[in-house]
Scaffold this motif. Sequence first.
Motif: not given
Length: 105
Positions: A70-71, A77-78, A85-86, A90-92
Amino acid sequence: MTTPNTDAAATTPTRGYTASKEQLLTRIRRIEGQVRGIEKMVEEDRYCIDVLTQISAIQAALDKVGLGLLDGHARHCMHQGAAEGRADEMATEMMAAVGRLMKRG
């Protein structure tokens, strides 16, 4: 007729864990060994609490691997997704993954 770009197909994408991939694989192999150890404990009719203690240790190790992934996802990736622009998508996606990691039977 256009030919497919073979260079793009041969390129491995960079993931959030790419830099620490060998460490990640080492940790996963260690967890795999712990799971085999539990199998042996059950075959040997070891005390239930000892088996449960080992299961708890494996869960903690898997949680640590998950948090590390996740880190890397958040930092790499995020960041890349935001540049494309995503960010919301990505957060969801990441929060859904966090929810799955936190869910326990």
